[in-house]
Design a protein around this motif. Structure first.
Motif, PDB file in Angstrom:
ATOM      1  N   THR A  24       0.848  -1.195   0.000  1.00 19.68           N
ATOM      2  CA  THR A  24       0.000   0.000   0.000  1.00 19.68           C
ATOM      3  C   THR A  24       0.884   1.246   0.000  1.00 19.68           C
ATOM      4  N   ARG A  25       0.476   2.256  -0.765  1.00 18.06           N
ATOM      5  CA  ARG A  25       1.238   3.505  -0.827  1.00 18.06           C
ATOM      6  C   ARG A  25       0.503   4.582  -0.035  1.00 18.06           C
ATOM      7  N   ILE A  26       1.161   5.088   1.018  1.00 23.33           N
ATOM      8  CA  ILE A  26       0.586   6.153   1.842  1.00 23.33           C
ATOM      9  C   ILE A  26       1.433   7.412   1.678  1.00 23.33           C
ATOM     10  N   CYS A  27       0.758   8.529   1.457  1.00 21.76           N
ATOM     11  CA  CYS A  27       1.441   9.819   1.426  1.00 21.76           C
ATOM     12  C   CYS A  27       0.907  10.670   2.565  1.00 21.76           C
ATOM     13  N   ALA A 111      -3.497  20.058  -5.444  1.00 24.50           N
ATOM     14  CA  ALA A 111      -2.103  19.621  -5.570  1.00 24.50           C
ATOM     15  C   ALA A 111      -1.922  18.209  -5.041  1.00 24.50           C
ATOM     16  N   LEU A 112      -2.483  17.937  -3.866  1.00 27.78           N
ATOM     17  CA  LEU A 112      -2.301  16.618  -3.256  1.00 27.78           C
ATOM     18  C   LEU A 112      -2.964  15.501  -4.073  1.00 27.78           C
ATOM     19  N   ASP A 113      -4.031  15.843  -4.793  1.00 29.72           N
ATOM     20  CA  ASP A 113      -4.705  14.835  -5.609  1.00 29.72           C
ATOM     21  C   ASP A 113      -3.825  14.305  -6.727  1.00 29.72           C
ATOM     22  N   THR A 114      -2.752  15.004  -7.044  1.00 32.73           N
ATOM     23  CA  THR A 114      -1.860  14.551  -8.117  1.00 32.73           C
ATOM     24  C   THR A 114      -0.804  13.558  -7.629  1.00 32.73           C
ATOM     25  N   VAL A 115      -0.726  13.347  -6.314  1.00 30.98           N
ATOM     26  CA  VAL A 115       0.281  12.425  -5.772  1.00 30.98           C
ATOM     27  C   VAL A 115      -0.075  10.992  -6.158  1.00 30.98           C
ATOM     28  N   ALA A 116       0.897  10.240  -6.611  1.00 32.00           N
ATOM     29  CA  ALA A 116       0.674   8.836  -6.967  1.00 32.00           C
ATOM     30  C   ALA A 116       0.713   7.991  -5.697  1.00 32.00           C
ATOM     31  N   CYS A 117      -0.433   7.761  -5.124  1.00 34.20           N
ATOM     32  CA  CYS A 117      -0.522   6.966  -3.894  1.00 34.20           C
ATOM     33  C   CYS A 117      -1.910   6.367  -3.783  1.00 34.20           C
ATOM     34  N   ASP A 118      -2.067   5.465  -2.836  1.00 38.54           N
ATOM     35  CA  ASP A 118      -3.379   4.868  -2.574  1.00 38.54           C
ATOM     36  C   ASP A 118      -4.166   5.677  -1.544  1.00 38.54           C
ATOM     37  N   ARG A 159      -8.761   9.671  -7.903  1.00 34.49           N
ATOM     38  CA  ARG A 159      -8.215  10.474  -6.816  1.00 34.49           C
ATOM     39  C   ARG A 159      -7.864   9.573  -5.642  1.00 34.49           C
ATOM     40  N   PRO A 160      -6.711   9.800  -4.983  1.00 31.67           N
ATOM     41  CA  PRO A 160      -6.350   8.953  -3.838  1.00 31.67           C
ATOM     42  C   PRO A 160      -7.411   9.013  -2.746  1.00 31.67           C
TER      43      PRO A 160
END
Length: 456
Positions: A24-27, A111-118, A159-160
């Motif tokens: 899982t990818r967490i930002c 901006a945060l919606d562009t992060v590649a994460c789950d 969107r994450p």
């Protein structure tokens, strides 16, 4: 062996409830304040146990003279922990109709919606939840607004998802843990500015409420949870109503048979699923009034802001107000090509669709818009007819016709989305064919999509 840290275990339980696991990818949304610093530190400590990927993101609004120092503090924290930190510099809309706070929040989330994460993890806590509930109630928000923030908000349309592991904790608990762990953080001087509405609620209204009701904050948070349950039920009702109206597009007759409250609830739910902002109650009521008053033979196009309510004959649907861009695309046997906010998919067939041999022999095949005065013959036994008249018979209103995909084969129209196949290009019985399908959403994604014309 040292006793387990109860604080860490409470956060670990939230991660488990979200299904966070290895891979899982967490930002972590890292502002540099105490809440986000604690969240970052907790996620860092739990990472070896769970095995998720961890990154952080900081949004530089440029509103404070200390903004550069905050960004540097966040990147430094990430470097010391071996966690990558991405910094976004955003421009704030100074004349935003809802004020500078809303403008900064909108820019931050965009901006945060562009992060590649789950999952995007935020440091919101129970005191924030109480403030959010009061803020939205005092602005006249509905049930969904009063539900405030959720611990888990699943991903929506690419969107994450949103994850708020600290939402059940009080601000004082978070600060106490931070001090015991010897953490350092930055202080945003704007948090004390009482001309900001949220700060005024925090420093003026909530303290008064707590003198009258000592458990005001957890009680308000509990009320938000009750509103969230009610919102979930309204969502289930909307899904039932959508199916009763025949799916998308909705049957106009069936939709109008619903009560006014259910009509509004269904449209809000569809907009929510599309990731769109709900319109004001006044604007939505006016759109529904026009829909009910207009004869079924008349087309309707009513703006709800960035989206529009549209109806034609017995169909009702929602779609973005802005016209999608349509550009000519050469087709080289790709399984799908993007078109007007959706996709044209090309499926193998037998005895239907376009002749595969005819397509293979062509020198140029391209998706492109219609041309003025173009015509089509849908059957060898029928005469060639203007596309305009075919659109009228198919129930496609005038404002949608410019976006219809046309497959041009060596300069001749072979297929028009929502209309059909030119007889000269049709596959013979038993012959290998290619069947184009125009749909909204990702290629191969089925299911209901609250958006544009669902042409065949």
């Amino acid at each position: 062996m040292s006793a387990p840290d109860e604080f860490l275990e409470r956060i670990a339980a939230v991660l488990a409830s979200a299904g966070v696991s290895a891979g899982t990818r967490i930002c972590c949304a890292l502002s540099g304040g105490v809440d986000s610093v604690v969240l970052f530190e907790v996620l860092r400590r739990l990472q070896p146990r769970v095995g998720y990927g961890l990154s952080a993101a900081h949004v530089h609004h440029g509103l404070s003279p200390n903004a550069d120092a905050w960004a540097a503090a966040c990147t430094g924290r990430g470097a010391r922990a071996g966690v990558p930190v991405q910094v976004f510099r955003v421009e704030i809309e100074r004349n935003h109709p809802d004020g500078i706070e809303a403008a900064a929040r909108a820019a931050r989330h965009a901006a945060l919606d562009t992060v590649a994460c789950d999952w995007l993890a935020f440091g919101h806590h129970q005191d924030d939840q109480a403030e959010t509930l009061l803020f939205r109630l005092l602005r006249g928000g509905g049930v969904r607004g009063a539900a405030a923030m959720r611990v888990l908000s699943p991903p929506v349309r690419g969107r994450p998802g949103r994850l708020r592991p600290l939402l059940a904790l009080r601000r004082a608990e978070i600060e106490d843990w931070a001090r015991r762990q010897g953490l350092d953080w930055v202080e945003d001087e704007s948090n004390a500015a009482l001309h900001h509405t949220r700060n005024a609620l925090r420093h003026r209204l909530l303290p008064v409420a707590e003198t009258l009701f000592p458990a005001a904050v957890p009680t308000l948070a509990r009320a938000a949870a009750h509103f969230a349950e009610a919102d979930d039920l309204l969502g289930e009702l909307a899904a039932l109503d959508a199916r009763a109206c025949g799916g998308l597009p909705l049957s106009r007759q069936a939709f109008l048979a619903l009560g006014g409250g259910r009509q509004a609830n269904l449209l809000r739910w569809l907009l929510q699923r599309a990731g769109a902002q709900a319109p004001s109650s006044r604007r939505l009521a006016e759109a529904l009034r026009q829909l009910g008053a207009l004869p079924a033979a008349r087309a309707l196009d009513v703006s709800l802001g960035a989206w529009a309510l549209r109806a034609y004959r017995d169909r009702v649907w929602l779609e973005p107000s802005a016209e999608p861009v349509v550009e000519a695309l050469v087709w080289d046997d790709e399984p799908a090509l993007p078109w007007a906010g959706g996709y044209v998919r090309f499926e193998a067939a037998c005895g239907e669709g376009l002749s595969a041999a005819r397509l293979a022999a062509a020198k140029l095949r391209a998706l492109a818009p219609r041309t003025s005065g173009m015509s089509l013959r849908l059957s060898p036994q029928r005469p060639r007819r203007e596309l305009r008249k075919l659109c009228q018979e198919a129930g496609i209103p005038a404002w949608l016709r410019a976006r219809l995909p046309v497959l041009w084969v060596d300069g001749e129209p072979a297929w028009v989305g929502g209309i059909g196949i030119e007889a000269a290009f049709a596959a013979a019985p038993g012959e290998p064919g290619v069947l184009p399908r125009w749909s909204v959403g990702e290629p191969g994604a089925g299911g209901e999509e609250p958006a544009a014309w669902p042409a065949a």
